[in-house]
Design an enzyme around this catalytic site. Sequence first.
Site, PDB file in Angstrom:
ATOM      1  N   HIS A 171       0.844  -1.204   0.000  1.00  0.00           N
ATOM      2  CA  HIS A 171       0.000   0.000   0.000  1.00  0.00           C
ATOM      3  C   HIS A 171       0.877   1.251   0.000  1.00  0.00           C
ATOM      4  O   HIS A 171       0.633   2.198  -0.772  1.00  0.00           O
ATOM      5  CB  HIS A 171      -0.898  -0.035   1.250  1.00  0.00           C
ATOM      6  CG  HIS A 171      -1.747   1.174   1.433  1.00  0.00           C
ATOM      7  ND1 HIS A 171      -3.100   1.205   1.145  1.00  0.00           N
ATOM      8  CD2 HIS A 171      -1.450   2.429   1.885  1.00  0.00           C
ATOM      9  CE1 HIS A 171      -3.588   2.407   1.413  1.00  0.00           C
ATOM     10  NE2 HIS A 171      -2.604   3.160   1.864  1.00  0.00           N
ATOM     11  N   GLU A 172       1.900   1.263   0.844  1.00  0.00           N
ATOM     12  CA  GLU A 172       2.770   2.445   0.922  1.00  0.00           C
ATOM     13  C   GLU A 172       3.623   2.607  -0.334  1.00  0.00           C
ATOM     14  O   GLU A 172       3.909   3.720  -0.754  1.00  0.00           O
ATOM     15  CB  GLU A 172       3.653   2.366   2.179  1.00  0.00           C
ATOM     16  CG  GLU A 172       2.881   2.311   3.488  1.00  0.00           C
ATOM     17  CD  GLU A 172       1.837   3.410   3.596  1.00  0.00           C
ATOM     18  OE1 GLU A 172       2.062   4.518   3.084  1.00  0.00           O
ATOM     19  OE2 GLU A 172       0.762   3.151   4.180  1.00  0.00           O
ATOM     20  N   HIS A 175       1.865   4.637  -2.878  1.00  0.00           N
ATOM     21  CA  HIS A 175       2.006   6.082  -2.690  1.00  0.00           C
ATOM     22  C   HIS A 175       3.364   6.573  -3.211  1.00  0.00           C
ATOM     23  O   HIS A 175       3.475   7.680  -3.749  1.00  0.00           O
ATOM     24  CB  HIS A 175       1.863   6.437  -1.211  1.00  0.00           C
ATOM     25  CG  HIS A 175       0.467   6.274  -0.678  1.00  0.00           C
ATOM     26  ND1 HIS A 175      -0.632   6.852  -1.291  1.00  0.00           N
ATOM     27  CD2 HIS A 175      -0.008   5.605   0.400  1.00  0.00           C
ATOM     28  CE1 HIS A 175      -1.720   6.538  -0.606  1.00  0.00           C
ATOM     29  NE2 HIS A 175      -1.375   5.786   0.415  1.00  0.00           N
ATOM     30  N   GLU A 258      -6.478   6.520  -1.295  1.00  0.00           N
ATOM     31  CA  GLU A 258      -6.403   5.334  -0.446  1.00  0.00           C
ATOM     32  C   GLU A 258      -7.022   4.124  -1.149  1.00  0.00           C
ATOM     33  O   GLU A 258      -6.515   3.007  -1.027  1.00  0.00           O
ATOM     34  CB  GLU A 258      -7.098   5.598   0.891  1.00  0.00           C
ATOM     35  CG  GLU A 258      -6.400   6.645   1.755  1.00  0.00           C
ATOM     36  CD  GLU A 258      -4.930   6.318   1.984  1.00  0.00           C
ATOM     37  OE1 GLU A 258      -4.608   5.163   2.313  1.00  0.00           O
ATOM     38  OE2 GLU A 258      -4.091   7.230   1.819  1.00  0.00           O
TER      39      GLU A 258
END
Length: 663
Positions: A171-172, A175, A258
């Site tokens: 997930h990170e 980003h 998100e």
Amino acid sequence: MNFFEHQAQAHRESKKLLFLFGLAVIAIVLAVNGTLAVLWIWMKGQYGSGLYTFPRWFFATNTAVTLLFIIGGTLFEMARLQEGGDAVARMAGGRLVMPDSREPQERRLLNIVEEMALASGIACPRVYVMDDEDAINAFAAGYHQNEAVVAVTRGTLARLSRDELQGVIGHEFSHILNGDMRMNVKLIGVLFGIQMLAGFGQHMMEWGARFGGGRSRDEKGPSIQLVLFVFGAALFVIGYIGIFFGRLIKSAVSRQREFLADASAVQFTRNPDGIGGALRKIGGLTRDNQCGSRINHHNAEQLSHMFLGAARPNLLSGLFATHPPIETRLQRLYGRSVTYLDASEIVEDSFANPASAMGFAAGGIDSGANTNPSNLPSPLQLSPLGFHPEFGYRAPEQAAIVADNSQPAPSVKIPTEVVQAARNPQAASALVFALLLDRNDKASYQMQIDILRQAVAQQCALATLLHEAVETMSASMRLPVLDLAMPALKLLSPEQRQQLLGIAARLIAADQIVTQSEFVLQTLLQRRLSPLAGREVGVRYQDLTPLKAETGLLVSLMATTEFEKDAALQAYLRSVKSMPDLGLTQEQFVSREALDFFEVKQALDRFQQLAPLAKPFVIRLMLKAGGEQLSSEGADLLRSICAALDAPVPEVVSASYASIPAL
């Protein structure tokens, strides 16, 4: 949405950010002037003056001081965040995890981050742990992908399985690769400026309560203590205008990103139960403490838009929620309603054997005492497609469609001593020198050894030993090894980094010839370790038209790397014909003999000033010139070009590293 469109959207959102910032400033200035006018009239009435005229420049002074607070605070905070991700991690109370840490939970985290970095083709981010935070949360921060950091809470390490932790890191990484980090760091500075008045008002209330003192019976009007308290209370209330707009801005910027990051985590790991399990445990923990992703640090409000989950209970839902509800995120991931999971801490004994309890795949990274640390995971264990959205991105609603992972991916082995050296700053420096040594030319090799003996005598012997190990590796693993060493190299002081870059330049110049492999290594080192690394470069060129000659040079470089003479020219022409509007012709073709890597470096400096949506055209032209299957030299070249342009590595490049047979 691909990477470059995401970057363009970030520029558009920057304009939205400036608009909302302007509205917030106007609202705060009007509120301050109105409040001070009322306070002035009240004071006049209390002292019995009866004159309600305002002093000269009253409103102008109030406006100037308010703007000084807001703009000055914003500039101050942005200057404080000049270090990028490291500064943000320290703001959140993070502690840097040393690359050679052997603490089991930290080693597991470092291994996962290394795997993700190797699969995505970027420099391995530095890792921080927020030791005082017991909830499940994480964030990525930095100005670009080559200097990113990843931070997780202690609760994330203690409560999540390896698969769930890998989902969080995936997930990170979304980003990082989608360019969200730069916007998020800018947002910290902007929010600090417009929220300063609330903090200053709170301090004035405390000063008034503690140090204001009283007044004698002969004095008229309110005491200084009361004036300070009332004025501070007014500023505190006004400051909430800034907090209102701050939360509005964060909610406008963060929520949709998100969803995209959750979907990307599934694509990266090919396992919806990774990020899904982590979110389900956040939900389970929320039942016990109202917010399973709660951050207790005093900067939590300021950094709330960066985290995996809502940092405070009042940010869980509603108009100003920084994140979508957990239920909605899980519904999108699984396509159905799912139950929450127990988030109790995992028994420490389960981390005792890294090879089994940590769930490492065969051939995975490890430096524990019971396992061989030389086996690095093949990027095929993760999904290369998921890391390269600009060349084929699946929509978020397709996130639950996971590729078949039943067949184990081939492992890629790197010598033990190389892996260990990559995790220590001084040894990593010697490893860089080892990558540049050339034993094929005895005269130049001896000159290189003499340079090392004179400049860094203690590292010379280690560099020669590491060079023997490096020579046993496939050439395609040289750049991944350099990526693996980046966290350790970034622990060097600025002076040591400059010394490293200077010695590397001297080693390259020893034979007075710059080879392509040397150019690639030097480009990556400069991009990631130079004093200018991490600095934002403004957009000067909106398309490739002003950079026609530079584009022809890069396409020629790729064509001559993959093909010989006439075949190279044909590959060049085939590539430029795919983009006829650019107007490139045979005249812009540069033969191998005429190529000058100094001119290539200058071209890359100009390409850095290219608009985000124009950058993929350069990469696609080079891919077209390279043919259907890239050699290791072509893959390395494109990897360095992408690093110089702050662009993701194409899937075909990542796959070329993944397909190396086990050594």
